[in-house]
Every structure is written in structure tokens, then in C-alpha cells.
Design a protein around this motif. Structure first.
Motif, mmCIF file in Angstrom:
data_model
loop_
_atom_site.group_PDB
_atom_site.id
_atom_site.type_symbol
_atom_site.label_atom_id
_atom_site.label_comp_id
_atom_site.label_asym_id
_atom_site.label_seq_id
_atom_site.Cartn_x
_atom_site.Cartn_y
_atom_site.Cartn_z
ATOM 1 N N LEU A 194 0.825 -1.206 0.000
ATOM 2 C CA LEU A 194 0.000 0.000 0.000
ATOM 3 C C LEU A 194 0.863 1.261 0.000
ATOM 4 C CD1 LEU A 194 -2.875 -1.013 2.425
ATOM 5 C CD2 LEU A 194 -2.915 -0.921 -0.078
ATOM 6 N N ALA A 195 1.934 1.254 0.781
ATOM 7 C CA ALA A 195 2.857 2.395 0.766
ATOM 8 C C ALA A 195 3.476 2.542 -0.614
ATOM 9 C CB ALA A 195 3.941 2.206 1.827
ATOM 10 N N LEU A 196 3.823 1.399 -1.219
ATOM 11 C CA LEU A 196 4.380 1.435 -2.569
ATOM 12 C C LEU A 196 3.362 1.977 -3.556
ATOM 13 C CD1 LEU A 196 6.624 0.749 -4.572
ATOM 14 C CD2 LEU A 196 5.676 -1.579 -4.699
ATOM 15 N N ALA A 197 2.092 1.581 -3.402
ATOM 16 C CA ALA A 197 1.040 2.063 -4.311
ATOM 17 C C ALA A 197 0.941 3.579 -4.246
ATOM 18 C CB ALA A 197 -0.294 1.418 -3.944
ATOM 19 N N ARG A 198 1.051 4.133 -3.045
ATOM 20 C CA ARG A 198 0.974 5.594 -2.910
ATOM 21 C C ARG A 198 2.184 6.264 -3.563
ATOM 22 N NH1 ARG A 198 -0.796 3.668 2.251
ATOM 23 N NH2 ARG A 198 -3.037 4.059 2.521
ATOM 24 N N GLU A 199 3.359 5.667 -3.412
ATOM 25 C CA GLU A 199 4.556 6.232 -4.042
ATOM 26 C C GLU A 199 4.435 6.186 -5.568
ATOM 27 O OE1 GLU A 199 7.907 4.091 -2.604
ATOM 28 O OE2 GLU A 199 7.588 4.626 -0.496
ATOM 29 N N LEU A 200 3.976 5.061 -6.070
ATOM 30 C CA LEU A 200 3.840 4.910 -7.521
ATOM 31 C C LEU A 200 2.786 5.855 -8.076
ATOM 32 C CD1 LEU A 200 4.047 1.012 -7.709
ATOM 33 C CD2 LEU A 200 5.745 2.629 -8.601
ATOM 34 N N ARG A 201 1.714 6.044 -7.332
ATOM 35 C CA ARG A 201 0.677 6.983 -7.777
ATOM 36 C C ARG A 201 1.244 8.395 -7.858
ATOM 37 N NH1 ARG A 201 -4.249 9.700 -4.640
ATOM 38 N NH2 ARG A 201 -5.476 10.365 -6.434
ATOM 39 N N ALA A 202 2.008 8.787 -6.857
ATOM 40 C CA ALA A 202 2.605 10.132 -6.853
ATOM 41 C C ALA A 202 3.557 10.308 -8.030
ATOM 42 C CB ALA A 202 3.338 10.376 -5.538
ATOM 43 N N ALA A 203 4.193 9.207 -8.451
ATOM 44 C CA ALA A 203 5.127 9.269 -9.582
ATOM 45 C C ALA A 203 4.424 9.141 -10.925
ATOM 46 C CB ALA A 203 6.165 8.159 -9.447
ATOM 47 N N GLY A 204 3.095 8.936 -10.902
ATOM 48 C CA GLY A 204 2.347 8.825 -12.141
ATOM 49 C C GLY A 204 2.355 7.441 -12.764
ATOM 50 N N ARG A 205 2.859 6.452 -12.051
ATOM 51 C CA ARG A 205 2.903 5.080 -12.587
ATOM 52 C C ARG A 205 1.631 4.359 -12.134
ATOM 53 N NH1 ARG A 205 8.560 2.822 -10.721
ATOM 54 N NH2 ARG A 205 7.679 0.921 -11.668
ATOM 55 N N LEU A 206 0.530 4.711 -12.778
ATOM 56 C CA LEU A 206 -0.774 4.305 -12.274
ATOM 57 C C LEU A 206 -1.042 2.814 -12.427
ATOM 58 C CD1 LEU A 206 -2.960 7.303 -13.470
ATOM 59 C CD2 LEU A 206 -1.861 6.949 -11.259
ATOM 60 N N ALA A 207 -0.649 2.224 -13.558
ATOM 61 C CA ALA A 207 -0.909 0.797 -13.755
ATOM 62 C C ALA A 207 -0.179 -0.029 -12.703
ATOM 63 C CB ALA A 207 -0.491 0.376 -15.160
ATOM 64 N N ASP A 208 1.075 0.333 -12.439
ATOM 65 C CA ASP A 208 1.856 -0.374 -11.429
ATOM 66 C C ASP A 208 1.303 -0.105 -10.028
ATOM 67 O OD1 ASP A 208 3.884 -2.202 -11.039
ATOM 68 O OD2 ASP A 208 5.435 -0.680 -10.751
ATOM 69 N N ALA A 209 0.865 1.135 -9.789
ATOM 70 C CA ALA A 209 0.282 1.479 -8.492
ATOM 71 C C ALA A 209 -0.976 0.671 -8.233
ATOM 72 C CB ALA A 209 -0.032 2.971 -8.443
ATOM 73 N N ARG A 210 -1.758 0.458 -9.273
ATOM 74 C CA ARG A 210 -2.991 -0.311 -9.117
ATOM 75 C C ARG A 210 -2.694 -1.749 -8.714
ATOM 76 N NH1 ARG A 210 -4.887 1.003 -13.708
ATOM 77 N NH2 ARG A 210 -4.627 -0.956 -14.835
ATOM 78 N N LEU A 211 -1.654 -2.329 -9.303
ATOM 79 C CA LEU A 211 -1.270 -3.696 -8.940
ATOM 80 C C LEU A 211 -0.792 -3.758 -7.489
ATOM 81 C CD1 LEU A 211 0.616 -4.849 -12.171
ATOM 82 C CD2 LEU A 211 -1.602 -5.672 -11.335
ATOM 83 N N ALA A 212 -0.044 -2.749 -7.076
ATOM 84 C CA ALA A 212 0.426 -2.720 -5.686
ATOM 85 C C ALA A 212 -0.757 -2.602 -4.724
ATOM 86 C CB ALA A 212 1.404 -1.568 -5.484
ATOM 87 N N ALA A 213 -1.737 -1.767 -5.082
ATOM 88 C CA ALA A 213 -2.918 -1.623 -4.234
ATOM 89 C C ALA A 213 -3.706 -2.930 -4.181
ATOM 90 C CB ALA A 213 -3.800 -0.490 -4.743
ATOM 91 N N GLU A 214 -3.807 -3.624 -5.313
ATOM 92 C CA GLU A 214 -4.487 -4.924 -5.315
ATOM 93 C C GLU A 214 -3.785 -5.904 -4.364
ATOM 94 O OE1 GLU A 214 -5.179 -6.676 -9.100
ATOM 95 O OE2 GLU A 214 -6.358 -4.988 -9.872
#
Length: 377
Positions: free
Chosen positions: A95-115
Motif C-alpha cells: 500500500l505504501a508502494l502504491a501511494r509512491e507509484l501513484r505520486a510518480a504517475g505510474r498508475l498501472a503499477d500502483a494499481r497492482l500494488a494496491a491490489e
């Protein structure tokens, strides 16, 4: 900015949204015609009868969940469709990684981390909320609604999830559920005066026997709009209350009022890209494309990797006769969300309209790299 003309022509389906109504109306989303977005406008304060009929038919077609007395009820959310392979399944803190990836604009990867985070804690309301927000970021309100419904099922008092649900349900033309979640958001508001205001309104409605939201969605809209006007007077420094008012005014096609509400919201929270995007989308719905473009640009300066803003900006450039600038925005959005099939469709249509059939053919491969060196994005 999904066009109301789609509803009026009877062409409403799950992809029918307002071009950017918030994320709604889309105020935060994209829609309408990517080349020539139009909107039916009402003179005055209420929904015109033809819009009422179109929206009623659309809501009936979507099989709204109702109890025997037609009240909106919250049923168990449908199963979420997780990705089969997830590289973040074993991460220490997905979840922390998902937030970092979202802030960096890497949305597809952030979505996988959130899943991955949701799988690890399936009763974690905040995790589901983050996953829903990421789907909304990618302009996928249908998936966002499923995740956000899980968030609310896990914690009915999760006001942030309620607010996001209100927006996404508006985008999906599910007005009764949108109003339902927005009213619940007010009930759970951390500022006591607003929660008390909602409680008094609930008591008044019960005393006079008003019809349930699903039975009388337009009466429910008018009552909720009055309630949020009172909320804005009670808490004039609350940007979210102003933003909800903007959504409600968009629903009734009162664009001047909606613009005023979002202008008040951005004055209160000028660093919020989503509010500037909503303001731009409302201007687009009000047939003010130049103002819409200005506000989208402001939103993009605050959030350079926001897929929804980039998509709305692409639509606006196309509507203003600047197709190659619009195409560049679509390609930037597709770099962030390669699976955005609707964005590929907008790009293809725009390139055909610009007379660049050669480039439009490249879009069929759905490979952003195919445009490298041909369009500066």
C-alpha cells in the motif's frame, strides 16, 4: 464531460459520462464526443423534462438496487476482478508502494500494488479506497465503484470513500446512488455542525414522509442541493462542500452555479488539481472551451501525470481545432494508462478528423511507441 446529448438521443450505456464532470459529470472524467463535445442546456433551475425522461430510462436500464419501497439500499458489492499475476504480491508494504507509484504517475503499477495490499487485508477500508481512487485516476469509474463499494462495506463511516463513490456514480449516470453516498458523506462529516445539519434534515424528511431517493430522484436532488447550500453557509471554508455543490449543479445543468461553486472551492484549496479539473470540465459543459482549457492547464501544472486531466485537455484541444496538440495529450495519457481503450478511441477519431489517416492506422496497434518521432508528446 460526457455529453447530455447521448442521454437525450437514447444512446446511454455504461460508457456514457459527462466530459469531465467530476471526475464528475464527468467532472473528473472524459467523455462526450472527443471531437465535437456538445451539451443540452436547461434554461432555469430544474432538469428539463426530456433530461428527466432520459435519465430515468438510463437508471432503470442499470437495474438500480432498491428495496420494496424503492429506497436506495446498499447490497454486498460484487467480486473484484484481481489481476492474475501481480509482481507486488510479496512486497513488504504494497500500500505504501502504491501511494509512491501513484505520486510518480505510474498508475498501472500502483494499481497492482494496491491490489496486493487489498488481498493482504481484504477488510481494510482504506486499502479498498486507494484502489478505487487509482481506478478513478485511470478514468475507469465502473471498476472504481466496485472497489469503493468494498471500502464502504468494510467501513460504512469512511467518508472519503463515500465522496469518491458519489463522484463515480454521477459519472456512471447512477443518480440515486450518487445522491445516497453524498448524503452519507455529509452525515459522517468530521465537522460536527455539518453532521448535525444532515441529521436534522433526515429527521425532517422522516417527519413529512418524503419519497425515497430512488422513487423520486429529482426531488431528492433538489433537497440535497438545498442541504449542501446550508452546509456551505455553515462551513464556508470547506472546499469539499463547495465541490459537492458543483457536482449537484452540474446534474441539474445549472452551469453558472456550478462554475461559481468550483471557483469557490479552488480559492479555498488552490493546490488541488482535481478541483481545477472539475472547474474546467464544468466550463466545457457550459460551452466555454477557452476557459476550460485554461483550467485544465492549471490542473496539469499541479499534477503533470494525471490521466483524467490529460484526456480532458486532449478533448478540449480537439474541440478548439488544435488536433495535434490534442493527440499529444492523449499519447501522454496512454503512456500512463496503456489499457485506456476509450483514450485510444479518442486518439483515432481525432487523427481521422485531422486528416491524418496514416497516424490513425498506427493507433490500431495500441503501441504508444509507434508515434515516437511523429507526434511530439
Amino acid at each position: 464531460e460526457r455529453a447530455w446529448t447521448d442521454a437525450l438521443s437514447g444512446d446511454v450505456d455504461d460508457s456514457s459520462l459527462f466530459e469531465g464532470l467530476w471526475d464528475s459529470l464527468r467532472i473528473d472524467g472524459s467523455g462526450g464526443s472527443a471531437v465535437d463535445a456538445t451539451a443540452a442546456r436547461a434554461g432555469g433551475g430544474g432538469l428539463p423534462s426530456e433530461v428527466e425522461r432520459a435519465l430515468s430510462a438510463a437508471m432503470d436500464a442499470r437495474n438500480l438496487e432498491r428495496s420494496g419501497d424503492a429506497a436506495v439500499v446498499e447490497r454486498a458489492p460484487p467480486p473484484y476482478d484481481f489481476a492474475e499475476a501481480n509482481p507486488h504480491a510479496r512486497d513488504v508494504d504494497p500500500l505504501a508502494l502504491a501511494r509512491e507509484l501513484r505520486a510518480a504517475g505510474r498508475l498501472a503499477d500502483a494499481r497492482l500494488a494496491a491490489e496486493a495490499g487489498v488481498r493482504r487485508g481484504p477488510s481494510d477500508s482504506v486499502a479498498w479506497q486507494l484502489l478505487g481512487q487509482l481506478h478513478a485516476d485511470c478514468d475507469d469509474d465502473a471498476a472504481a465503484i466496485i472497489a469503493l463499494r468494498h471500502a464502504v462495506a468494510a467501513d460504512p463511516a469512511n467518508g472519503n470513500a463515500r465522496l469518491l463513490l458519489g463522484v463515480s456514480c454521477t459519472n456512471e449516470l447512477d443518480q440515486p446512488m450518487a445522491l445516497h453516498h453524498l448524503r452519507h458523506w455529509l452525515r459522517s462529516h468530521p465537522q460536527g455542525p455539518l453532521a448535525e445539519l444532515a441529521a436534522r434534515a433526515d429527521a425532517t424528511d422522516a417527519a413529512v414522509g418524503v419519497r425515497a431517493d430512488a422513487a423520486d430522484p429529482f426531488g431528492a436532488h433538489e433537497r440535497l442541493t438545498r442541504l449542501f447550500r446550508q452546509a456551505a453557509a455553515e462551513c464556508p471554508a470547506d472546499a469539499d462542500v463547495r465541490a459537492v455543490l458543483g457536482v449537484l449543479f452540474n446534474l441539474s445543468l445549472e452551469y453558472a452555479e456550478a462554475i461559481g461553486a468550483f471557483e469557490a472551492a479552488v480559492r479555498l484549496r488552490a493546490d488541488d488539481a482535481s478541483l481545477w479539473n472539475k472547474l474546467g470540465a464544468t466550463c466545457a459543459n457550459a460551452m466555454q472551451p477557452e476557459r476550460a482549457l485554461e483550467y485544465y492547464v492549471t490542473a496539469l501544472e499541479l499534477a503533470p501525470n494525471n490521466v483524467r486531466v490529460l484526456t480532458n485537455l486532449g478533448i478540449s484541444y480537439g474541440n478548439l481545432g488544435r488536433p495535434m496538440e490534442g493527440a499529444a495529450c492523449y499519447l501522454r495519457a496512454l503512456e500512463l494508462n496503456p489499457a485506456g481503450s476509450h483514450i485510444w478511441g479518442y486518439l483515432t477519431m481525432l487523427l481521422h478528423t485531422a486528416g491524418r489517416d496514416d497516424l490513425a492506422e498506427r493507433a490500431g496497434a495500441r503501441d504508444v511507441e509507434a508515434f515516437r518521432g511523429l507526434i511530439d508528446y
